[in-house]
Motif scaffolding. Structure first.
Motif, short mmCIF file in Angstrom:
data_model
loop_
_atom_site.label_atom_id
_atom_site.label_comp_id
_atom_site.label_asym_id
_atom_site.label_seq_id
_atom_site.Cartn_x
_atom_site.Cartn_y
_atom_site.Cartn_z
N ASP A 256 -25.02 -3.93 -8.75
CA ASP A 256 -24.46 -2.80 -9.52
C ASP A 256 -25.07 -1.85 -9.65
O ASP A 256 -24.60 -0.53 -9.60
CB ASP A 256 -24.28 -3.61 -10.95
N TRP B 169 -10.10 -4.98 -16.32
CA TRP B 169 -9.62 -5.72 -15.13
C TRP B 169 -10.82 -6.40 -14.47
O TRP B 169 -10.81 -7.50 -13.98
CB TRP B 169 -8.86 -4.76 -14.15
N THR B 170 -11.73 -5.48 -14.19
CA THR B 170 -13.17 -5.88 -13.54
C THR B 170 -13.54 -7.13 -14.24
O THR B 170 -14.10 -8.09 -13.76
CB THR B 170 -14.24 -4.77 -13.70
N LEU C 99 -16.63 2.48 -10.47
CA LEU C 99 -16.71 2.76 -11.93
C LEU C 99 -17.44 3.95 -12.43
O LEU C 99 -17.08 4.56 -13.29
CB LEU C 99 -17.12 1.41 -12.77
N HIS D 246 -19.89 -6.12 -5.47
CA HIS D 246 -20.52 -5.66 -6.98
C HIS D 246 -20.78 -4.09 -6.53
O HIS D 246 -20.50 -3.26 -7.34
CB HIS D 246 -21.66 -6.39 -7.22
N ALA E 238 -17.49 -2.04 -6.41
CA ALA E 238 -16.87 -2.01 -7.83
C ALA E 238 -17.73 -0.99 -8.70
O ALA E 238 -17.27 -0.07 -9.51
CB ALA E 238 -16.97 -3.36 -8.45
#
Length: 135
Positions: free
Chosen positions: A103, A24-25, A55, A48, A51
């Protein structure tokens, strides 16, 4: 003691859900206009970081030992690099090395959070289910 992935009763389910979240990401990252923004400077970098905190937090719950978590962090970082490379190849999206840095910051934050009781979210959920079922 933190439960390792071999002790998680629903390990395959947690892995499958994690893969679905990553898919989905990726889908959101490659859409022409994902229509998710924060009205603050560099809001996309915060998204970012958030997310990738999520994760890495997920995978850090699935794989609890140090070596596996390092591997999960490297896979998450590679995933972020892959997304940027895919965006570079897919106009109108564009690649931004600072997205990968965001990230990495999210992955590092998750690493810190995994030193707290948040590292036991999935294991605790499974324990709750076992108690609820009476076994």
């Amino acid at each position: 003691m933190i439960a390792t992935s071999s002790r998680l009763q629903f390990h395959r389910t947690w892995v499958a859900l994690g893969v679905l979240v990553m898919a989905w990401t990726l889908w959101m990252a490659l859409r022409p206009d994902p229509d998710i923004t924060l009205a603050v400077p560099d809001g996309d970098k915060l998204l970012h970081a958030f997310a990738f905190t999520c994760l890495m937090g997920w995978w850090g719950n699935v794989y609890a030992d140090r070596r596996s978590r390092i591997g999960a962090a490297l896979v998450c970082l590679a995933f972020g690099v892959f997304i940027e490379f895919a965006q570079w190849l897919d106009p109108p999206r564009d690649a931004d090395p600072f997205d990968v840095l965001a990230d990495a910051a999210g992955i590092a934050l998750a690493g810190l959070l995994l030193c707290t009781p948040l590292a036991r979210v999935l294991a605790s959920g499974e324990s709750w289910l076992r108690r609820r079922r009476g076994g």
